[in-house]
Write a protein that holds these residues in place. Sequence first.
Motif, PDB file in Angstrom:
ATOM      1  N   PRO A  60       4.959   3.704 -55.436  1.00  0.00           N
ATOM      2  CA  PRO A  60       3.983   2.832 -56.095  1.00  0.00           C
ATOM      3  C   PRO A  60       3.016   3.562 -57.036  1.00  0.00           C
ATOM      4  O   PRO A  60       2.442   2.950 -57.915  1.00  0.00           O
ATOM      5  CB  PRO A  60       3.234   2.193 -54.921  1.00  0.00           C
ATOM      6  N   LEU A  81       0.267  -6.405 -57.416  1.00  0.00           N
ATOM      7  CA  LEU A  81       1.589  -7.017 -57.599  1.00  0.00           C
ATOM      8  C   LEU A  81       1.479  -8.534 -57.760  1.00  0.00           C
ATOM      9  O   LEU A  81       2.470  -9.208 -58.022  1.00  0.00           O
ATOM     10  CB  LEU A  81       2.481  -6.712 -56.382  1.00  0.00           C
ATOM     11  N   TYR A 123       0.256   6.374 -51.142  1.00  0.00           N
ATOM     12  CA  TYR A 123       1.545   5.751 -50.796  1.00  0.00           C
ATOM     13  C   TYR A 123       2.649   6.791 -50.614  1.00  0.00           C
ATOM     14  O   TYR A 123       3.819   6.444 -50.456  1.00  0.00           O
ATOM     15  CB  TYR A 123       1.976   4.708 -51.827  1.00  0.00           C
ATOM     16  N   GLU A 127      -0.741  -9.897 -47.021  1.00  0.00           N
ATOM     17  CA  GLU A 127      -1.088  -9.074 -45.855  1.00  0.00           C
ATOM     18  C   GLU A 127      -2.459  -9.435 -45.289  1.00  0.00           C
ATOM     19  O   GLU A 127      -2.942  -8.771 -44.380  1.00  0.00           O
ATOM     20  CB  GLU A 127      -1.016  -7.596 -46.230  1.00  0.00           C
ATOM     21  N   LYS A 169      -4.117 -12.473 -50.298  1.00  0.00           N
ATOM     22  CA  LYS A 169      -4.164 -11.198 -51.007  1.00  0.00           C
ATOM     23  C   LYS A 169      -3.290 -11.227 -52.259  1.00  0.00           C
ATOM     24  O   LYS A 169      -3.646 -10.729 -53.305  1.00  0.00           O
ATOM     25  CB  LYS A 169      -3.684 -10.087 -50.069  1.00  0.00           C
ATOM     26  N   GLN A 170      -2.081 -11.758 -52.105  1.00  0.00           N
ATOM     27  CA  GLN A 170      -1.121 -11.708 -53.209  1.00  0.00           C
ATOM     28  C   GLN A 170      -0.147 -12.872 -53.088  1.00  0.00           C
ATOM     29  O   GLN A 170      -0.013 -13.463 -52.020  1.00  0.00           O
ATOM     30  CB  GLN A 170      -0.355 -10.388 -53.203  1.00  0.00           C
ATOM     31  N   TYR A 212       8.954   1.213 -51.513  1.00  0.00           N
ATOM     32  CA  TYR A 212       8.475  -0.056 -50.945  1.00  0.00           C
ATOM     33  C   TYR A 212       9.362  -1.190 -51.480  1.00  0.00           C
ATOM     34  O   TYR A 212      10.151  -0.991 -52.392  1.00  0.00           O
ATOM     35  CB  TYR A 212       7.031  -0.313 -51.380  1.00  0.00           C
ATOM     36  N   TRP A 213       9.102  -2.392 -51.019  1.00  0.00           N
ATOM     37  CA  TRP A 213       9.845  -3.544 -51.552  1.00  0.00           C
ATOM     38  C   TRP A 213       9.523  -3.745 -53.025  1.00  0.00           C
ATOM     39  O   TRP A 213      10.225  -4.467 -53.726  1.00  0.00           O
ATOM     40  CB  TRP A 213       9.536  -4.815 -50.753  1.00  0.00           C
ATOM     41  N   ASP A 214       8.460  -3.082 -53.494  1.00  0.00           N
ATOM     42  CA  ASP A 214       8.064  -3.142 -54.904  1.00  0.00           C
ATOM     43  C   ASP A 214       9.263  -2.908 -55.823  1.00  0.00           C
ATOM     44  O   ASP A 214       9.378  -3.509 -56.887  1.00  0.00           O
ATOM     45  CB  ASP A 214       7.028  -2.055 -55.220  1.00  0.00           C
TER      46      ASP A 214
HETATM   47  C1  BGC Z   1       0.899  -4.641 -51.140  1.00  0.00           C
HETATM   48  C2  BGC Z   1       2.368  -4.519 -50.830  1.00  0.00           C
HETATM   49  C3  BGC Z   1       2.943  -3.369 -51.624  1.00  0.00           C
HETATM   50  C4  BGC Z   1       2.150  -2.086 -51.413  1.00  0.00           C
HETATM   51  C5  BGC Z   1       2.602  -0.949 -52.319  1.00  0.00           C
HETATM   52  C6  BGC Z   1       0.209  -3.313 -50.872  1.00  0.00           C
HETATM   53  O1  BGC Z   1      -1.143  -3.412 -51.192  1.00  0.00           O
HETATM   54  O2  BGC Z   1       0.306  -5.645 -50.334  1.00  0.00           O
HETATM   55  O3  BGC Z   1       3.035  -5.715 -51.158  1.00  0.00           O
HETATM   56  O4  BGC Z   1       4.258  -3.152 -51.253  1.00  0.00           O
HETATM   57  O5  BGC Z   1       0.785  -2.314 -51.692  1.00  0.00           O
HETATM   58  O6  BGC Z   1       2.471  -1.284 -53.660  1.00  0.00           O
END
Ligand code: BGC
Length: 775
Positions: A344, A639, A352, A489, A602-603, A357-359
């Motif tokens: 990330p 995101l 990170y 989250e 959050k997102q 990540y799933w990103d």
């Molecule tokens: C987000 C996740 C994401 C991670 C890394 C977190 O703040 O909630 O969806 O995978 O950051 O970017």
Amino acid sequence: MKQYLQQDNWCIIEEGFHHAHNRISESVFSLGNGHMGQRANFEEDYSGETLQGNYLAGVYYPDKTRVGWWKNGYPEYFAKVLNASNWIGIHIEIDGEPLDLAQCEVKEFTRTLNMKEGYLEREFIAQMKNGKAVKVLATRFLSIANKEIGALRYAITPLNFSGAIIATPYLDFDVKNQDANYGEKFWEEVKKYQPNGKDAFIVAKTKKTNFYTATGTNFQIWQVGKEQNLHPFLTDRDKYLAATYTVELKKNEETVFYKYVANVTSRDYDSKQLLEIAMQRIQTATTQGFDAMKEAQAKAWENKWAHSDITIEGDVAAQQAIRFNIFQLDQTYTGEDARLNIGPKGFTGEKYGGSTYWDTEAYCLAFYLATASPEVARNLLLYRYKQLDKAIENAGKLGFTDGAALFPMVTMNGEECHNEWEITFEEIHRNGAIARAVYDYVRYTGDESYLADFGLELLIAIARFWSQRVNFSDDKRKFVMLGVTGPNEYENNINNNWYTNTIAAWCMDYTREVADFVKRTAPEKYTALVGKVNFHEATEIAQWKHIAENMYYPTSEKLGVFLQQEGYLDKEQILVADLDKKHLPLNQKWSWDRILRSCFIKQADTLQGIYVFEDRYDMDTIERNFDFYEPRTVHESSLSPCVHAILAAKLGRQEKAYQMYLRTSRLDLDDYNNDTEDGCHITSMAGTWMAVVQGFGGMRVREGQLHFTPFLPEKWEGYTFKINFRGALLRVRVHQEGVTIENESTQNISLYVHGEQYDLAGKEVLNTNLQAVFA
Ligand code: BGC
């Protein structure tokens, strides 16, 4: 928010040295080439605020987990991409006083990241305490033509004196990660070689993971166009080599130091040969020379831009921002190596841990699919495929059986590294994004062979996971999924997250479809796979069908919306607009407990699902959900806004789409979230690209064909983007009169603009008129 950087179409420019923002600048001005990367630290000493960062892709350390209360199933470690050798360092001393921008008066400072040609430049005059003044011009780059090589040129000119200075180039492996759970250093010296002052090589290895790395440098001093042969004093200590030169400078005459670097690792070569290979790479670099390498760098970037550039007319800030996003994505991942992925923060910081990540699947894949050759996206997919065994093991640790796979939330090598139970065990929607990436890749590229070779095996394992993760509720007479965390989250351990249930059911349906396809089109491979994964075709397929058909989706009939989770409406319903601004950002102002019980999101979560499966829903449904969820979303993950931007654009809410786009496009350049000093938000940059191309450009792939429904944001005079699609390279320009699509390739293509079909021959230009486009 800080706006201290200058606006320019192709460059990021800092004029005047902003001491207080140095860590931010170090992130923003970072360099990378997919193989290695570095923060924009200074070559000379700097005693002010700094985060030293040199990173080698895929070279990580398993830092032992630190949690308050251990829970069974937690991962043993958190993988961290390591701060590797500092090779840029040149200690400069004038009359006993080190050159240090934190200690002297700095004049005429300019730092420029030239994105067009891929290099970093810094210019300044330092007025030292001892009265001496020097002018410095430092340029450096990490070669994308020759990934293991980097080079810097450091030109120093005395302005008010002639005389000797000390220059000590060094190579330093004795470095730390700022984020080390136990404060330990992660590198051990293996051997060193310093044949003379010019060359220095250190081979070091990481503790535990045993990644061997050789870093070699070559140092040259040039005056009046000639290399000087000076005899240095050598220093050799643990993981550190230096050569101290006394160099005579002449007033107003430039002396140039060149430093070349080679970084090679045991990921690519036999560890015993690394020193020799580093020496060969240094030989290659010095033979080619700085200027020729810099020219090759510009050419390589020209080629990248030819396939990925976005131009924005009439808005320099937006132009600079979108190029910065593309530049950073292209610096981070270049797609030749299926063992690598995208952290990330890319190569711009430690946060990170550089892990996956799933990103990657949910956000980055779309960018690489459209701007690079299909192999690049394919390698991102193969990365997961190669980790399938580990994902099955991971699911096994949690009690799943019979080849069910749960891919990790955070990983470097396939093992789970994330250790907050509510995410590690519960944020399982990531499995869905990984399956969906297979679908997206095949839909975009048409490469159906991927399904028989790799895709189906991965899908079966994921479908098996979902079928075991649900349970049948006697009360609801439906399959439910309990104790999960959705993309939002800000609530955990909830039941029936609409997005997770939706993507899980889709995975099971898609797996059935792919199984049928592979069975028909590649029967031999199918039979082999059935044996390999012990696929009980009839029963498993029937089971997936039954579950998908009977999945429970929380919905509010009254509001006409899907419910993010079963209990969502029990929460006190407040809108973000009604919150006093002093409460924002919630993650800094509120206790975690308060956040979890609030309705704030959050997102994108339900809207993430609507974005992914948009073709299933009519406009009214999309609108009702958008109008319900957007006012409750705080977008505290970078995101998030891009998904809302794309949906707003789809709903014809152009102003809203633009506002959402602005939240991420200059996120790092303006330090919008006050955290760029930790590194740039690389994966959210892909979201910014999505907001332009899928949002404003309305690009979609349906049944193997490209569709565009573009609009022009009011603030812009026009914009263009590049799309690489099945051998065609398109330049799409949206302007006040309409849309112009230029087929820059020789490949014929048929495409749709606002629902109208057009056939475009190679090299042909299509002009659609105003009425057709903005009707
Ligand atoms: C987000 C996740 C994401 C991670 C890394 C977190 O703040 O909630 O969806 O995978 O950051 O970017």
